[in-house]
Scaffold this active site. Structure first.
Site, PDB file in Angstrom:
ATOM      1  N   ARG A 272       1.002  -1.196   0.167  1.00 54.73           N
ATOM      2  CA  ARG A 272      -0.057  -0.057   0.176  1.00 54.73           C
ATOM      3  C   ARG A 272       1.099   1.193  -0.024  1.00 54.73           C
ATOM      4  NH1 ARG A 272      -3.616  -2.787  -1.302  1.00 54.73           N
ATOM      5  NH2 ARG A 272      -5.758  -3.194  -0.499  1.00 54.73           N
TER       6      ARG A 272
ATOM      7  N   GLU B 140      -4.427   7.086  -4.224  1.00 58.47           N
ATOM      8  CA  GLU B 140      -4.606   6.638  -5.524  1.00 58.47           C
ATOM      9  C   GLU B 140      -5.975   7.075  -5.993  1.00 58.47           C
ATOM     10  OE1 GLU B 140      -3.985   2.284  -5.757  1.00 58.47           O
ATOM     11  OE2 GLU B 140      -2.248   2.382  -4.976  1.00 58.47           O
TER      12      GLU B 140
ATOM     13  N   HIS C  85      -1.392  -0.062  -9.954  1.00 58.42           N
ATOM     14  CA  HIS C  85      -2.103  -0.907  -9.019  1.00 58.42           C
ATOM     15  C   HIS C  85      -2.424  -2.329  -9.603  1.00 58.42           C
ATOM     16  CE1 HIS C  85      -3.815  -0.969  -4.543  1.00 58.42           C
ATOM     17  NE2 HIS C  85      -3.324  -2.421  -5.140  1.00 58.42           N
TER      18      HIS C  85
HETATM   19  C1  GLV Z   1      -4.853  -5.221  -3.607  1.00 57.18           C
HETATM   20  O1  GLV Z   1      -4.086  -4.434  -3.422  1.00 57.18           O
HETATM   21  C2  GLV Z   1      -5.309  -6.235  -2.797  1.00 57.18           C
HETATM   22  O2  GLV Z   1      -5.246  -5.934  -1.478  1.00 57.18           O
HETATM   23  O3  GLV Z   1      -5.967  -7.283  -2.954  1.00 57.18           O
END
Ligand code: GLV
Length: 327
Positions: free
Chosen positions: A237, A266, A284
């Site tokens: 993250r 984001e 991402h």
């Molecule tokens: C993506 O970032 C997730 O947490 O699955």
């Protein structure tokens, strides 16, 4: 008999929708936009459950507005968008999708490591700009990965999968975690303090969940401990890394580069990143393969269906509710 309603806040692969339809009336947000908090709360009025995305925030205030919701089935392994303890107090089961996205996310971590070390994205930009003038022995040299040391911050499923891949590349693996992890130990990983890891590694991969303990874990002080030739990879993250400190370290060449799949705020990206050639930026995509997203879709459906049936959901995050209410 009318079926209970489940809100699905974004399009998901069809297999999950088909499964949900066997038990629920599915209210799918078909628009290409996230629902605002307000619209989400309104839409959840009368719903039994929600298949939620990480952009949907369930803080205690939002949870207080939910009168009928019994399950929040998060379409992600990360669940920092949900206040799980507040949900538990309200008797709402919260679930996530561990396991099914481990390999895809570990692959992305290795992809970013190679792309940054070997200047793949930078080279692609150069070729597209018509600036490739021909091979020379000293042209666009990058860093070798084989034989180097990788430091994995967070030795959970994804961190361990990154370790396995790194060993395959002939790398030495150090890891930082609250304690020894037998799986990563058994393949040759060594547990060290965060400080030692940062100082010793050529590559540092962030693979921790975001929570109060990991927010800003890699800040100015930590970046200063890294080698000038080191590369930081973050597929966890954005908030685990202090972005301002990272940008400053990259600009001042305190570290050599970064490969980032996740960002603070984001989908907004700090424009300073765009100016830096030694950074690879990915939107991402850690779990973004057809195979993995289909598995996640199945799992969010199975999680919600299990709650409806009074069974244990495979991805339950607040199992203490099971003891209380025999969910
Ligand atoms: C993506 O970032 C997730 O947490 O699955």
């Amino acid at each position: 008999m009318t079926r209970p309603k489940i809100v699905v806040t974004r399009r998901i692969p069809e297999n999950g929708i088909e499964l949900l339809k066997r038990y629920f009336t599915v209210d799918l947000n078909k628009s290409d936009k996230d629902l605002s908090q307000d619209r989400l709360t309104k839409r959840l009025d009368g719903a039994f459950g929600v298949v939620a995305m990480m952009a949907n925030k369930f803080d205690s205030e939002t949870l207080d507005d939910l009168q009928t919701v019994r399950v929040i089935s998060n379409f992600a392994v990360g669940f920092n968008n949900v206040d799980v303890s507040a949900a538990t107090k309200k008797g709402i089961v919260v679930t996530n999708t561990p396991g099914v996205l481990t390999d895809a996310t570990a692959d992305m971590t290795i992809g970013l490591m190679l792309a940054t070390a070997r200047r793949i994205a930078e080279g692609d930009r150069l070729v597209r700009a018509g600036k490739f003038r021909g091979w020379t022995p000293t042209y666009m040299l990058g860093q070798e990965v084989s034989g180097k040391t990788i430091g994995i911050v967070g030795a959970g499923r994804i961190g361990t999968a990154v370790a396995r891949r790194s060993i395959g590349f002939g790398m030495k693996v150090l890891y930082h975690s609250r304690g020894h992890k037998t799986e990563i130990d058994s393949i040759g990983g060594s547990l060290v303090s965060l400080e030692k890891l940062l100082a010793a590694c050529d590559f540092v991969s962030v693979n921790v969940a975001l929570n109060d303990q990991t927010f800003g874990l890699i800040g100015r002080k930590e970046l200063a401990l890294m080698k000038p030739a080191a590369i930081l990879i973050n597929t966890a993250r954005g908030e685990v890394v202090d972005e301002i400190a990272l940008i400053s370290a990259l600009k001042r060449k305190k570290i050599a580069g970064a490969g980032l799949d996740v960002f603070v705020n984001e989908p907004k990206i700090n424009p300073e990143f765009m100016k830096l050639d030694n950074v690879v930026l990915v939107p991402h995509l850690g779990s973004a393969t057809f195979e993995t997203r289909a598995k996640m879709s199945e799992m969010v459906a199975m999680n919600a269906i299990a709650v409806l049936k009074g069974e244990r959901p495979p991805g339950i995050l607040n199992p203490e509710l099971l003891e209380k209410s025999k969910v």
